[in-house]
Enzyme design. Structure first.
Site, short mmCIF file in Angstrom:
data_model
loop_
_atom_site.label_atom_id
_atom_site.label_comp_id
_atom_site.label_asym_id
_atom_site.label_seq_id
_atom_site.Cartn_x
_atom_site.Cartn_y
_atom_site.Cartn_z
CG ASN A 263 11.60 11.68 45.08
OD1 ASN A 263 12.38 10.86 45.45
ND2 ASN A 263 11.44 11.75 43.81
CE LYS B 219 13.35 14.44 42.52
NZ LYS B 219 13.63 15.15 41.35
CG HIS C 108 10.32 10.70 39.82
ND1 HIS C 108 11.27 11.20 38.87
CD2 HIS C 108 10.04 11.43 40.89
CE1 HIS C 108 11.19 12.36 39.42
NE2 HIS C 108 10.38 12.53 40.35
CD GLU D 66 14.39 12.68 38.84
OE1 GLU D 66 14.83 12.01 39.79
OE2 GLU D 66 14.29 14.05 38.89
CD GLU E 200 6.97 14.70 40.67
OE1 GLU E 200 7.31 15.15 41.69
OE2 GLU E 200 7.65 13.66 40.07
N GLY F 229 13.18 20.23 39.13
CA GLY F 229 14.67 20.48 39.36
C GLY F 229 14.86 21.96 38.55
CB SER G 18 10.17 24.10 41.00
OG SER G 18 11.45 23.49 40.11
P1 13P Z 1 11.95 19.20 42.64
O1 13P Z 1 10.97 19.56 43.75
O2 13P Z 1 13.39 19.31 42.91
O3 13P Z 1 11.49 19.99 41.34
O4 13P Z 1 11.65 17.90 42.12
C1 13P Z 1 10.25 17.45 42.16
C2 13P Z 1 10.34 15.88 41.97
O5 13P Z 1 10.87 15.34 41.12
C3 13P Z 1 9.66 15.35 43.07
O6 13P Z 1 9.44 13.84 42.79
#
Ligand code: 13P
Length: 255
Positions: free
Chosen positions: A9, A11, A95, A97, A167, A173, A213
């Protein structure tokens, strides 16, 4: 038998040239194999360029979001048909976010999910608790609630065509990863919930990715858990040297 599925992803990262360059690096170094499903999900504006770069390869294209309606006055949105025209095979839905920053609810996710399932794309439905919810001991309630409402009204056949991604928000992140045992506990519980919502055959067929992560140094342990069927990778998917080892870990384990 479930197949590992590793998705990047991206983003809102990378620009056109760096997106295409990343795909070229992945394709040059990936040990091509049908044993693990792989996808990258760039920002919509690069779907075309990334799709062209992926043509003829085993890596599939995915989008990060979609609008549920087929068409209409929805400024700034894109439909399933539009994503399909770009060759998308997957769409990430709900997601954390999107939920936290853009206010998406389980009902929104459910509406989008039904639209994606009408197309030939595969939805990746994300669920996960915040740190406060984990610390309050409500992880199971939160995740079960998100699953129950996001997946409401699906037929067994539709459920088998849906990918889930657990997640934990506190691991996204942040560099903090759920321990393999913490992740496995939630994955196993989601599978139990699926068994009660559908049946054991359906529950055992659904691919459940872990995200938060995921990196080269923890991929092997996470992917070795019996109910973890892949990874949804953020930061580490932005560079070939950090994404490829995760794919290699999956290839080595190959349940
Ligand atoms: P990270 O791997 O940067 O923690 O992000 C995970 C994520 O949100 C994948 O959709």
């Amino acid at each position: 038998m479930r197949k590992f599925f590793i998705a990047g992803n991206w983003k809102m990262n990378l620009l056109r040239d760096s997106s295409v360059a990343l795909v070229h690096q992945l394709l040059a170094q990936l040990n091509s194999s049908n044993n693990v499903d792989v996808a990258v999900c760039p920002p919509n504006v690069y779907l075309h360029d990334v799709g062209v770069a992926l043509r003829g390869s085993l890596i599939r294209l995915g989008a990060q979001n979609v609008h549920h309606a087929a068409e209409g006055a929805f400024t700034g949105e894109v439909s399933c048909s539009m994503l399909q025209e770009f060759g998308c095979s997957y769409v990430i839905l709900g997601h954390s976010e999107r939920r936290a920053i853009f206010g998406e609810t389980d009902l929104d996710v459910n509406t989008k999910l039904k639209a994606v399932l009408k197309s030939s794309m595969t939805p990746i439905v994300c669920v996960g608790e915040t740190l406060a919810q984990r610390e309050a001991g409500s992880t199971q309630t939160v995740v079960r609630g998100q699953c129950t409402h996001s997946l409401a009204g699906l037929t067994a056949e539709q459920m088998t065509k849906t990918v889930l991604a657990y997640e934990p928000v506190w691991a996204i992140g942040t560099g903090k990863t759920a321990t393999p045992a913490q992740a496995e506990e939630v994955h196993a519980d989601i599978r139990q919930l699926l068994e009660s919502m559908f049946d054991r055959t359906v529950a055992n067929s659904v691919v459940i990715q872990y995200g938060g992560s995921v990196k080269a140094d923890n991929a092997n342990e996470l992917l070795s858990q019996p109910n973890i069927d892949g990874a949804l990778v953020g930061g580490a998917s932005l560079k070939a040297e950090s994404f490829l080892p995760i794919l290699e870990a999956a290839l080595k384990i190959m349940k």
